[in-house]
Design an enzyme around this catalytic site. Structure first.
Site, mmCIF file in Angstrom:
data_model
loop_
_atom_site.group_PDB
_atom_site.id
_atom_site.type_symbol
_atom_site.label_atom_id
_atom_site.label_comp_id
_atom_site.label_asym_id
_atom_site.label_seq_id
_atom_site.Cartn_x
_atom_site.Cartn_y
_atom_site.Cartn_z
ATOM 1 N N LYS A 180 4.809 -9.890 -22.573
ATOM 2 C CA LYS A 180 5.616 -9.135 -23.526
ATOM 3 C C LYS A 180 4.767 -7.973 -24.021
ATOM 4 O O LYS A 180 3.771 -8.157 -24.704
ATOM 5 C CB LYS A 180 6.043 -10.038 -24.689
ATOM 6 N N GLU A 230 -7.095 -11.259 -45.038
ATOM 7 C CA GLU A 230 -7.370 -10.102 -44.196
ATOM 8 C C GLU A 230 -6.522 -8.907 -44.609
ATOM 9 O O GLU A 230 -5.325 -9.043 -44.867
ATOM 10 C CB GLU A 230 -7.085 -10.442 -42.727
ATOM 11 N N GLY A 280 3.878 -13.014 -37.345
ATOM 12 C CA GLY A 280 4.502 -13.027 -36.025
ATOM 13 C C GLY A 280 4.049 -14.198 -35.181
ATOM 14 O O GLY A 280 4.845 -14.854 -34.513
ATOM 15 N N GLU A 287 -3.965 -16.164 -31.586
ATOM 16 C CA GLU A 287 -4.993 -15.600 -32.464
ATOM 17 C C GLU A 287 -4.262 -14.792 -33.517
ATOM 18 O O GLU A 287 -3.590 -13.804 -33.200
ATOM 19 C CB GLU A 287 -5.952 -14.714 -31.661
ATOM 20 N N SER A 319 -0.391 -10.765 -35.611
ATOM 21 C CA SER A 319 -0.375 -11.081 -37.036
ATOM 22 C C SER A 319 -0.107 -12.555 -37.286
ATOM 23 O O SER A 319 0.438 -13.273 -36.442
ATOM 24 C CB SER A 319 0.714 -10.258 -37.736
ATOM 25 N N CYS A 351 -10.280 -7.432 -34.636
ATOM 26 C CA CYS A 351 -9.984 -8.762 -35.160
ATOM 27 C C CYS A 351 -11.219 -9.416 -35.748
ATOM 28 O O CYS A 351 -11.116 -10.372 -36.522
ATOM 29 C CB CYS A 351 -9.388 -9.647 -34.068
#
Length: 504
Positions: free
Chosen positions: A166, A379, A225, A245, A222, A282
């Site tokens: 995707k 974060e 998501g 992740e 995120s 990240c």
């Protein structure tokens, strides 16, 4: 209903560049998954798989200028950063080709029969086989190394699993370009092109994880998501592994002795690490525990000077820019928070890096911290870090005890062997992350056999790594053959080890 167009957008201006695709419908997703599922047996030959991965790396390297130019136009990450990322991407592909050829990932274990054992032991032969079609969700901040040709794709193909990817909406043209090169590499290696399939669209991503022929998924993005897709994967009639992740604060602890020894060096190093890639790594160090006192002041001055010298940055898209501006404003407004360098909006398309400082006592509840101070322990995607000034070892351990899981945790200690805080602080950081660094910065993630890029939730949804040789283990499952006639065993498990594979 007509399919929605997919546009490539320039983050430097916010203007569309070109239409590159259309969003996949439910029927498109179904066709894509079924096409990949139909060709899964073509990946059974390890020699062919290794050749495919090397060919893919060669084709990507050969298209270097076009890939870097396209990715820069869509992400504003810059040619230097993207050149390095492309080199990392092709190195990953070649590294997994070596893993495939070596064969140790099959984890072959053979126990010969022993009727005299208690209980009696039959002939047992164990190895690992590929799961099937893997759904890969591309990352926004790494358009190459964690996207279409990235680590999830490379490790899944190395395991013998076809992939349906995707694409991320921030770099659809780069995704199309790289997917075309991977499919071309498959054809050159004698494989069906549908071992790699690309789809676009938010709805396509949801339908993909729910498709009954998808056997596992890999995601980088995120918390919101990733958690939605993780829940969808778990809610299926037959749940599947979802290796996500999601987010990471990546805490840093500075011992008093380390800051006394090299305050300016640590401050400059942190400034470079937290602003690298506009703070969109990240592994960005987003939270720092630094001691109070004169040496801590020198560290903070060096950090502020380094960050202030950083020019305005373009984030990956305007939505992320708006989230960053709102996020730092909410944090800066909290009681007791000060900003030696104020983060926030630059012009209409950029942001400015910054540093926020708070007393650690605000985060332990002992100095009037409000419930909203938890924001400082979450974060904030972009070029900002939070420095909490502590007065005691107990304060450090109390703050760390309230942190969520992370990809990394960093400790800076004095070079001298008598830094009495080194051992207790390292012990407090170890439960928080999958990779613990001493006297370094976490934004460099080496592709190596010993690497672990993962950590406790919400850093990841599993205990696996998405970087390094062992990332292949996510897409395999063990099978044991018991008392099976030799003629029916796969060659990998037969007596005499005809393929010369590592076995126990």
């Amino acid at each position: 209903m007509a399919a929605e167009p997919v546009w490539s957008v320039d983050p430097r201006t916010g203007k569309p560049r070109e239409q590159v695709a259309v969003e996949a419908t439910a029927e498109d997703v179904d066709r894509s998954v079924r096409a990949a599922h139909e060709v899964r047996e073509s990946l059974a030959d390890r020699t062919v798989r290794a050749a495919f991965l090397r060919t893919a790396a060669d084709l990507l390297d050969g298209a270097h200028e076009q890939i870097v130019a396209t990715a820069d136009a869509e992400t504003a990450l810059g040619p230097v950063r993207l050149t390095g990322e492309l080199a990392r991407t092709t190195a990953q592909l070649r590294a997994f080709a070596e893993v495939v050829e070596a064969g140790s990932f099959l984890d072959i274990r053979i126990d010969l029969p022993d009727p005299g054992a208690t209980p009696p032991r039959p002939d047992m032969r164990r190895w690992k086989i590929p799961l099937g079609v893997v759904a890969v969700y591309a990352a926004s901040n790494f358009p190459l190394a964690f996207s279409v040709p990235g680590g999830d794709t490379a490790s899944a193909l190395a395991a013998g699993c076809p992939v349906v990817i995707k694409a991320h909406p921030d770099h659809p043209a780069t995704s199309e370009l790289c997917a075309g090169l991977l499919r071309g590499a498959a054809a050159k290696a004698g494989l069906p092109e549908d071992v790699v399939v690309l789809v676009h669209g938010f709805d396509a991503g949801v339908k993909l994880v729910r498709h009954p022929l998808v056997a596992a998924a890999g995601f980088t993005g995120s918390v919101r998501g990733g958690r939605a897709l993780f829940d969808a994967a778990a809610a299926r009639p037959a749940p599947i592994p979802f290796h996500g992740e999601l987010g990471s604060l990546n805490p840093v602890v500075l011992t008093p002795a380390a800051v006394e020894e090299r305050a300016e060096e640590i401050g400059a190093g942190l400034a470079g690490s937290m602003t690298l890639g506009a703070g969109q790594f990240c592994t960005k160090p987003g939270f720092v525990l630094a001691p109070s006192g004169e040496a801590g002041d020198r560290f903070l001055d060096a950090l502020a000077a380094g960050v202030a010298a950083t020019g305005p940055a373009v984030l990956l898209d305007h939505r992320m820019r708006e989230a960053f501006v709102a996020g730092v404003a909410a944090r800066a407004a909290l009681a007791g928070v000060r900003a030696p360098v104020a983060p926030g909006a630059g012009d209409a398309h950029t942001v400015g890096a910054g540093v926020l400082v708070v007393d650690a006592a605000r985060l332990t509840g002992s100095e009037g911290g409000s419930g909203d101070h938890h924001l400082l322990l979450e974060e904030c995607f972009g070029p900002v870090t939070v420095v909490a000034r502590y007065d005691s070892r107990a304060q450090v351990t109390e703050v760390l005890a309230g942190l969520p899981g992370n990809l990394t945790a960093t400790l800076h200690i004095a070079d001298a062997a008598d830094d009495e805080d080194a051992a207790p602080f390292l012990a407090a950081l170890t439960p928080l992350a999958g990779r613990v660094l001493v006297n370094g910065w976490p934004t460099g993630v080496a592709v190596a056999a010993a690497q672990h890029h993962g950590g406790p939730y919400p850093a990841t949804t599993s205990t696996s790594t998405s970087v390094g040789a062992t990332a292949i283990e996510r897409w395999l499952r063990p099978v044991t053959y018991q008392s099976t006639p030799a003629r029916l065993l796969p060659p990998e498990l037969r007596d005499g080890n005809p393929l010369g594979l590592p076995r126990r």
